[in-house]
Motif scaffolding. Structure first.
Motif, PDB file in Angstrom:
ATOM      1  N   LEU A   1      65.854   2.840  -3.455  1.00 27.53           N
ATOM      2  CA  LEU A   1      66.816   3.551  -4.303  1.00 27.53           C
ATOM      3  C   LEU A   1      66.188   4.714  -5.064  1.00 27.53           C
ATOM      4  CD1 LEU A   1      69.300   1.018  -5.870  1.00 27.53           C
ATOM      5  CD2 LEU A   1      69.597   2.644  -4.023  1.00 27.53           C
ATOM      6  N   VAL A   2      64.983   4.506  -5.588  1.00 25.04           N
ATOM      7  CA  VAL A   2      64.376   5.581  -6.387  1.00 25.04           C
ATOM      8  C   VAL A   2      64.182   6.854  -5.556  1.00 25.04           C
ATOM      9  CG1 VAL A   2      62.359   6.254  -7.734  1.00 25.04           C
ATOM     10  CG2 VAL A   2      63.334   3.992  -8.018  1.00 25.04           C
ATOM     11  N   PRO A   3      63.511   6.766  -4.395  1.00 27.72           N
ATOM     12  CA  PRO A   3      63.384   8.000  -3.592  1.00 27.72           C
ATOM     13  C   PRO A   3      64.736   8.562  -3.168  1.00 27.72           C
ATOM     14  CG  PRO A   3      61.909   6.315  -2.758  1.00 27.72           C
ATOM     15  CD  PRO A   3      62.795   5.646  -3.762  1.00 27.72           C
ATOM     16  N   LEU A   4      65.705   7.672  -2.936  1.00 30.16           N
ATOM     17  CA  LEU A   4      67.023   8.132  -2.491  1.00 30.16           C
ATOM     18  C   LEU A   4      67.697   8.960  -3.590  1.00 30.16           C
ATOM     19  CD1 LEU A   4      68.836   7.874  -0.029  1.00 30.16           C
ATOM     20  CD2 LEU A   4      69.991   6.011  -1.176  1.00 30.16           C
ATOM     21  N   PHE A   5      67.628   8.453  -4.834  1.00 31.61           N
ATOM     22  CA  PHE A   5      68.225   9.195  -5.939  1.00 31.61           C
ATOM     23  C   PHE A   5      67.517  10.529  -6.139  1.00 31.61           C
ATOM     24  CE2 PHE A   5      70.470   5.400  -7.345  1.00 31.61           C
ATOM     25  CZ  PHE A   5      71.642   5.975  -7.760  1.00 31.61           C
TER      26      PHE A   5
END
Ligand code: ATP
Ligand code: MG
Lengths: 291, 267
Positions: B204-208
């Motif tokens: 999720l972090v890299p995606l955001f």
């Protein structure tokens, strides 16, 4: 010991209107200790091929064996464990690897892989230290920084260190220098060469840059439309002009340059992979003419 | 993997339905949906069923897509059928414990279920034959009279377009990040709920971060091309009402007249 790719065919989204066969009957062996470069047109299946090497993609048909173990072994529990361990021998650095960073500090991000392997904190720290020094990042200076404060080149180093911390025996690099400036690119190439020479990591290197391939690799694999077009030493591979053209590739600049010289009437040996070899050939030709 | 998901239901094609103006399609769909409620006679429903079947056939949409679009609402349809079957007073067919199954109930159940099926199929016909871009474009046009009372029609349509445009990109991105973290020893398939939840963070972090980066880049690129909202903006592909649309409208009016006649004669 080697990676064996046996008759691998891979189809994306089978049984839909978007079905596309990206690999067709790929059959080759990557020897331990070699430096293999993979080149080919955009969409020729390079990334698809390398994603098979650590089991991210499972062949639609065929097999991938790492040191004799089938990466997609599904039989008994021990077979599955062996497959998992074999996958972990192959490190994979994606194109734009810095997009995978997520932790608050560089230390934590590089430690992600060794922690997933279940190592104790002491081992984790040792591995992070080693990985950072391998990619030329000072441990004390960088360990508590956020990866997102770094420049693009430094972020890519952190990402590569994150893979090196798994201590892979084989390392796959998918266009590792894409989007870096010339200086950063040269530095990274040097570090990759160091890793190969000092740590004896078997390299599988996807690149569009024929000059890099000619300098670094001892085996070259040309792909075209999902098939292996040629798999040979760089010296012989770059001689095969027709094959190169079929794959939509150009020989290294130094070779084209020497050919131009020869066509202009200077009797120079065109077999050179690096600039140094090229200079030597030219010197020889010039001396032969004068003496 | 994730890339196997196909978003949007659009089926490219060249049928008459595909070539109709999306605004006309939306308006006609709206009238048909009202019609289904208004003309509630057996004869009218036979006509509507034939019409829906015919439209599906001529639009070249594979028939299995019909069942596919019904599947998500199957339970609601069955539930509605059951309620009517058991709760309508009339002549008994059978008794199950304290429930009476009646002939009237059976008829009403079939009737109401058929109504739901027709509503769903006609609506999905619109999304099957209209590309999302055309759909948002048409919505913007249809909503534009409301601009005067402060409805940001253009902005709403633009937001929808951008969201639709980026769904496949984000899916691809998720796929890539998951593969990258798997290469670092992440395991998304085993472990208990807590462990799996933890494995989502590295995705999720890299995606955001990448979504924000993309948003930033897109805003910059739009600005660089002098985008300044909908004021005075022209279109490359202007929606045009063509002869097909007039024919479709005419046919619909005729159909309406016929249905009115049927209703008047209580058929
Ligand atoms: N996730 C995917 N879903 C469907 N098709 C895909 C997917 N990834 C790749 N393909 C298709 O498979 C083919 C091979 O793609 P691949 O990414 O392996 O090419 P490549 O040689 O790495 O190209 P590049 O040099 O641009 O990185 C392409 O035609 C591509 O369209
Ligand atoms: Mg690629």
């Amino acid at each position: 010991m080697s990676i064996e790719i046996k008759n691998v065919t891979y189809t994306y989204m089978p049984k839909t209107p978007f079905e596309r066969t990206a690999l067709k009957d790929v059959d080759l062996v990557i020897e331990e200790g070699s430096f293999t470069a993979i080149a080919g047109h955009t969409g020729s299946g390079k990334s698809t091929l390398v994603q098979h090497l650590n089991g991210l993609l499972e062949p639609t048909s065929g097999q991938v064996l790492v040191d004799g173990v089938d990466l997609n072994g599904k039989g008994s529990k021990s077979e599955k464990l062996a497959a998992r361990d074999a996958r972990r021998k192959v490190g994979m650095v994606f194109q734009y690897a810095e997009h995978q960073l997520f932790e608050e500090t560089i230390f934590a991000d590089i430690a992600f892989a060794p922690r997933n392997l279940g190592l104790g904190e002491e081992d984790v720290e040792a591995r992070v230290k080693e990985a950072m020094s391998l990619v030329g990042l000072g441990y004390e200076e960088f360990k508590d920084k956020s990866p997102f404060q770094l420049s693009g080149g430094q972020m890519r180093r952190v990402a590569i260190a994150g893979i090196l911390a798994m201590q892979p025996k084989y390392l796959v690099l998918d266009e590792p220098t894409a989007g870096l400036d010339a200086a950063g690119k040269n530095k990274l190439i040097q570090e990759i060469l160091q890793l190969h020479e000092k740590k004896h990591i078997t390299m599988i290197f996807v690149s569009h840059n024929m000059d890099d391939i000619a300098c670094l690799a001892d085996k070259v694999l040309f792909m075209n439309q999902g098939r292996v077009l040629l798999y040979d030493t760089p010296a012989r591979a770059f001689q095969a002009k027709d094959t190169l053209q079929e794959a939509g590739l150009c020989p290294p600049q130094i070779m084209s340059f020497l050919e131009d010289l020869r066509d202009a009437g200077i009797p120079v040996d065109t077999n050179a992979l690096t600039v140094e070899e090229g200079i030597a050939n030219i010197m020889k030709a010039v001396k032969g003419k004068n003496g | 993997m994730l890339s196997d998901i196909t978003i949007g239901q659009y089926f490219p094609g060249g049928s008459l339905l595909h070539r109709m103006d999306p605004r006309v399609k939306i308006v006609l769909l709206f009238f048909f949906l009202i019609g289904i409620f208004f003309f509630d006679t057996v004869g009218a429903y036979i006509v509507f069923s034939l019409l829906t079947g015919g439209l599906f056939y001529f639009s070249g949409i594979p028939m299995r897509m019909m069942t596919k679009s019904l599947r998500p609402l199957l339970w609601i349809i069955l539930f509605t059928f059951a309620i009517h079957l058991f709760s309508t007073p009339g002549e008994d067919i059978a008794r199950i414990w304290m429930f009476h199954v009646t002939w009237e109930g059976l008829g009403k159940g079939i009737f109401i279920s058929l109504r739901l099926v027709l509503l769903i199929l006609l609506s999905s016909l619109l999304t099957f034959t209209t590309s999302p871009l055309k759909l948002t474009d048409a919505l913007e046009r249809l909503l534009s009279p409301l601009k005067r009372v402060g409805v940001p029609a253009h902005e709403l349509a633009m937001m929808m377009t951008i969201a639709l445009r980026f769904i496949p990109t984000l899916i691809e991105e998720t796929d890539k990040i998951m593969k990258a973290q798997q290469s670092r020893g992440s395991d998304f398939t085993t472990g208990n709920l807590m462990q799996r939840a933890k494995q989502i963070v590295p995705v999720l972090v890299p995606l955001f971060i990448s979504a924000f980066r993309r948003a930033d880049e897109l805003a910059m690129a739009m600005e660089a091309r002098c985008y300044h909202g909908g004021e005075g903006r022209t279109q490359m592909k202007v929606l045009r009402v063509s002869s097909i649309d007039y024919v479709a409208c005419g046919a619909s009016v005729l159909l309406c007249g016929m249905l009115a006649l049927l209703k008047w004669n209580n058929l």
